[in-house]
Scaffold this motif. Structure first.
Motif, PDB file in Angstrom:
ATOM      1  N   THR B 159       1.005  -1.113   0.113  1.00  0.00           N
ATOM      2  CA  THR B 159      -0.044   0.042  -0.166  1.00  0.00           C
ATOM      3  C   THR B 159       0.767   1.170  -0.192  1.00  0.00           C
ATOM      4  OG1 THR B 159      -1.589  -1.374   1.287  1.00  0.00           O
ATOM      5  CG2 THR B 159      -1.934   1.258   1.198  1.00  0.00           C
ATOM      6  N   THR B 160       0.619   2.205  -0.797  1.00  0.00           N
ATOM      7  CA  THR B 160       1.442   3.351  -0.914  1.00  0.00           C
ATOM      8  C   THR B 160       0.554   4.541  -0.667  1.00  0.00           C
ATOM      9  OG1 THR B 160       2.849   2.352  -2.763  1.00  0.00           O
ATOM     10  CG2 THR B 160       2.926   4.807  -2.372  1.00  0.00           C
ATOM     11  N   ILE B 161       1.021   5.382   0.518  1.00  0.00           N
ATOM     12  CA  ILE B 161       0.488   6.565   0.699  1.00  0.00           C
ATOM     13  C   ILE B 161       1.168   7.728   0.387  1.00  0.00           C
ATOM     14  CG2 ILE B 161      -0.281   7.977   2.796  1.00  0.00           C
ATOM     15  CD1 ILE B 161      -0.516   5.406   4.373  1.00  0.00           C
ATOM     16  N   VAL B 162       0.492   8.712  -0.524  1.00  0.00           N
ATOM     17  CA  VAL B 162       1.100   9.791  -0.968  1.00  0.00           C
ATOM     18  C   VAL B 162       0.780  11.151   0.142  1.00  0.00           C
ATOM     19  CG1 VAL B 162       1.485  11.560  -2.826  1.00  0.00           C
ATOM     20  CG2 VAL B 162       1.608   8.786  -3.189  1.00  0.00           C
ATOM     21  N   VAL B 163       1.770  11.882   0.561  1.00  0.00           N
ATOM     22  CA  VAL B 163       1.280  12.857   1.628  1.00  0.00           C
ATOM     23  C   VAL B 163       1.445  14.056   0.954  1.00  0.00           C
ATOM     24  CG1 VAL B 163       1.833  13.669   4.019  1.00  0.00           C
ATOM     25  CG2 VAL B 163       2.151  11.142   3.386  1.00  0.00           C
ATOM     26  N   GLU B 164       0.319  15.001   0.942  1.00  0.00           N
ATOM     27  CA  GLU B 164       0.623  16.234   0.457  1.00  0.00           C
ATOM     28  C   GLU B 164       0.293  17.130   1.652  1.00  0.00           C
ATOM     29  OE1 GLU B 164       1.027  16.810  -2.453  1.00  0.00           O
ATOM     30  OE2 GLU B 164       0.702  14.926  -3.637  1.00  0.00           O
ATOM     31  N   GLU B 181       0.346   9.122  -9.499  1.00  0.00           N
ATOM     32  CA  GLU B 181       0.062   7.615 -10.157  1.00  0.00           C
ATOM     33  C   GLU B 181       0.203   6.488  -9.231  1.00  0.00           C
ATOM     34  OE1 GLU B 181       1.748   9.999 -11.544  1.00  0.00           O
ATOM     35  OE2 GLU B 181       1.289  10.227 -13.653  1.00  0.00           O
ATOM     36  N   ILE B 182       1.276   6.635  -8.043  1.00  0.00           N
ATOM     37  CA  ILE B 182       1.691   5.555  -7.579  1.00  0.00           C
ATOM     38  C   ILE B 182       0.557   5.293  -6.111  1.00  0.00           C
ATOM     39  CG2 ILE B 182       3.717   5.256  -8.337  1.00  0.00           C
ATOM     40  CD1 ILE B 182       4.573   6.374  -5.705  1.00  0.00           C
ATOM     41  N   ALA B 183      -0.394   6.238  -5.793  1.00  0.00           N
ATOM     42  CA  ALA B 183      -0.965   6.393  -4.595  1.00  0.00           C
ATOM     43  C   ALA B 183      -2.043   5.245  -4.678  1.00  0.00           C
ATOM     44  CB  ALA B 183      -1.473   8.063  -4.392  1.00  0.00           C
ATOM     45  N   ASP B 184      -2.034   4.652  -3.427  1.00  0.00           N
ATOM     46  CA  ASP B 184      -3.149   4.020  -3.189  1.00  0.00           C
ATOM     47  C   ASP B 184      -4.124   4.601  -2.061  1.00  0.00           C
ATOM     48  OD1 ASP B 184      -2.754   1.709  -4.544  1.00  0.00           O
ATOM     49  OD2 ASP B 184      -0.762   1.228  -2.941  1.00  0.00           O
ATOM     50  N   ILE B 185      -3.619   5.501  -1.234  1.00  0.00           N
ATOM     51  CA  ILE B 185      -4.259   6.663  -0.357  1.00  0.00           C
ATOM     52  C   ILE B 185      -3.454   7.908  -0.381  1.00  0.00           C
ATOM     53  CG2 ILE B 185      -4.749   6.936   2.096  1.00  0.00           C
ATOM     54  CD1 ILE B 185      -4.288   3.495   2.261  1.00  0.00           C
ATOM     55  N   PHE B 186      -4.473   8.881  -0.171  1.00  0.00           N
ATOM     56  CA  PHE B 186      -3.900  10.221  -0.236  1.00  0.00           C
ATOM     57  C   PHE B 186      -4.129  10.668   1.053  1.00  0.00           C
ATOM     58  CE2 PHE B 186      -4.478  10.396  -4.879  1.00  0.00           C
ATOM     59  CZ  PHE B 186      -3.302  10.691  -5.212  1.00  0.00           C
ATOM     60  N   VAL B 187      -3.078  11.375   1.686  1.00  0.00           N
ATOM     61  CA  VAL B 187      -3.219  12.026   2.759  1.00  0.00           C
ATOM     62  C   VAL B 187      -3.034  13.632   2.630  1.00  0.00           C
ATOM     63  CG1 VAL B 187      -2.535  12.338   5.316  1.00  0.00           C
ATOM     64  CG2 VAL B 187      -2.989   9.944   4.437  1.00  0.00           C
ATOM     65  N   VAL B 188      -3.872  14.411   3.023  1.00  0.00           N
ATOM     66  CA  VAL B 188      -3.655  15.947   2.952  1.00  0.00           C
ATOM     67  C   VAL B 188      -3.278  16.113   4.527  1.00  0.00           C
ATOM     68  CG1 VAL B 188      -4.666  18.288   2.632  1.00  0.00           C
ATOM     69  CG2 VAL B 188      -5.167  16.448   1.325  1.00  0.00           C
ATOM     70  N   ASN B 189      -1.865  16.231   5.000  1.00  0.00           N
ATOM     71  CA  ASN B 189      -1.699  16.644   6.284  1.00  0.00           C
ATOM     72  C   ASN B 189      -1.653  18.034   6.581  1.00  0.00           C
ATOM     73  OD1 ASN B 189      -0.624  15.931   8.760  1.00  0.00           O
ATOM     74  ND2 ASN B 189       1.523  16.158   8.190  1.00  0.00           N
ATOM     75  N   LYS B 190      -1.483  18.506   7.592  1.00  0.00           N
ATOM     76  CA  LYS B 190      -1.725  19.832   8.177  1.00  0.00           C
ATOM     77  C   LYS B 190      -2.957  20.286   7.807  1.00  0.00           C
ATOM     78  CE  LYS B 190       3.286  20.183   7.877  1.00  0.00           C
ATOM     79  NZ  LYS B 190       4.714  20.852   7.748  1.00  0.00           N
TER      80      LYS B 190
END
Lengths: 316, 316
Positions: B159-164, B181-190
């Motif tokens: 599982t790949t998480i991309v953090v923005e 393209e590689i994200a399975d889950i996005f996290v908008v942090n802050k």
């Protein structure tokens, strides 16, 4: 080859076609590179890297304008290692084209990852040769993002500019990601924003640290200058051009130009040999054997290193 | 090997020593990996990547705490491909150690580039195997920066998480650098910062675009969720843990787990073979011949591809 003759006269369509041939990486590419290679070695290559959002593209555009005012021709290669699936750099490219197009003294090309990173670094090095042979005097290689990819690509440059900007989150992380070790020149862009002075100060501190701790610094007699710019308004860009000129003079006078050239050629030769060996191996290896070893690895009957050893044994 | 027996009981010193052995990449490393490999394949591996300043380390720490509350053991591998010369990740590491140390259910290790990027990706994949064999149930692989390096490292993850994060300069560039393209889950942090909603909206738009254009999307039935977090206060982190669980279930039920595993093993095997071939070649090639070819390339008498062909011809 007729296309090489066209290239040497600076024909733009020949340049574009040759770079495409190189990207496709076939036998034609190697033939073309062999033919144009004797005509290379004249350009000064400037790598520009830094984190996203620092304004690298704008800076490169403004640098290009200053060089054009001084009647030097400019090649720009925009490398995007961040978008391996859909290709990239399109948005920035269109803005750039609108800004600089129509000037025959500027050639712009963007390159995105296709498959491997090593492949992109090789294709970039070869695209530099094409623009060099075509007579472009200053060649910018701009990379989006900051990581080992950019370090590898930067190895093709004579002068490497690392661009920072204030306010990109955690300062230390942003600067670390700016890979300070490879910088010949620092630019703090967007210097009209809050925090520009503290970004510049942080860079000064890093330089002081490096100076005292890196006994084996690659260029002990060159301390990277820190230039502040507002590239959007062209402010401070002239000073960056001067810094590039000074660094080029330093490289020539110190003998470091030859040392860098040798390191670059050694690295390039190693990369080409590795790529050729691997390609020839995977063209010849029996697919069924490869697949059955993959099956064994998945079933945990065999570890990947032992599987690799078996395949290589069979090959010799 | 005695050390493998210690590893299988979860001995922390054995783990640390084995990862060091792997980093040194000698014959001992391959022997150790062969011995521990049958005990791997149980952990769920989560890659976490994103641009600098998005708060990845804080997020991973908070995720680890939630898993620990649920009595799952956690391994963390922090990979820093941005600092090839001086090593890296030290600052973040110390903060992290202070926060999580003392819990025997957590093992943390940082890895920096030594030499090649391929080497780092291989060492990371092998460190995952060590933690997997030692019984860690969830393994986070966190990469600083965003680029092809991270894509290569992410290939080892299930599982790949991309953090923005909002406010990291130009939104589109920042998101592009987040390698959507590689994200399975996005996290908008802050997410308590201004602009969090527009960052989430931009991600939604990218997902809609991908959905309509990518006919050959790798996982057409999985639409990456977008989670908002304030990792510094632990807010929203539980939802990310749920999303990881749902993605793991999706992978198992859809059969994509097997597909990804096969792709991963194929890539790993190719990388090991290429590395072994190149090493064996450069150990055997005559230094004088290599140097004299480099000289010819520098004098522009010979191009790098022809030089490579000559060296390889002599070798066969």
């Amino acid at each position: 080859m007729e296309i090489i003759q066209c290239l040497l006269t600076g024909d733009r369509r020949a340049i574009a076609r040759l770079i495409t041939i190189i990207e496709n990486d076939g036998a034609e590419a190697q033939e073309a590179l062999a033919a144009l290679y004797p005509h290379t070695g004249r350009a000064h290559v400037v790598g520009v890297t830094g984190a996203p959002g620092t304004g690298k593209s704008t800076l490169v555009n403004e640098l290009a304008k200053v060089y054009r005012q001084r009647e030097r021709t400019v090649g720009i290669i925009a490398v995007d290692p961040t978008s391996p699936f859909s290709g990239g750099a399109l948005l920035g490219d269109r803005i750039r084209m609108r800004d600089l197009s129509g000037d025959p003294g500027i050639f712009i090309r963007s390159m995105a990852t296709r498959g491997s990173l090593g492949g992109l670094a090789r294709a970039t090095a070869d695209a530099i040769k094409v623009l060099d042979a075509a007579g472009y005097q200053t060649i910018f290689v701009e990379t989006v993002g900051a990581g080992q990819a950019e370090v590898d690509i930067a190895k093709a440059a004579h002068t490497t500019i690392v661009v920072e900007a204030p306010g990109l989150g955690d300062d230390i992380q942003a600067i670390k990601a700016g890979i300070t070790e490879i910088a010949d020149i620092f630019v703090v862009n967007k210097a009209d924003r809050e925090g520009a002075d503290s970004t510049a100060l942080a860079l000064q501190m890093i330089l002081d640290l490096n100076h005292s701790s890196h006994i084996s610094s690659p260029d002990p007699r060159w301390r990277p200058p820190i230039c502040k710019t507002v590239a959007l308004h062209g402010e401070g860009v002239g000073a960056v051009v001067e810094a590039i000129g000074e660094h080029a003079a330093y490289l020539r006078e110190s003998g470091n130009l030859q040392r860098r050239e040798r390191e670059r050629v050694e690295g390039e030769l190693r990369s080409i040999i590795t790529h050729k060996m691997a390609r020839s191996f995977f063209e010849r290896v029996a697919e069924a054997q490869f697949d059955s070893l993959v099956d064994s690895i998945i079933r945990r009957e065999l570890d990947p290193y032992s599987a690799a050893a078996r395949l290589l044994e069979g090959w010799r």
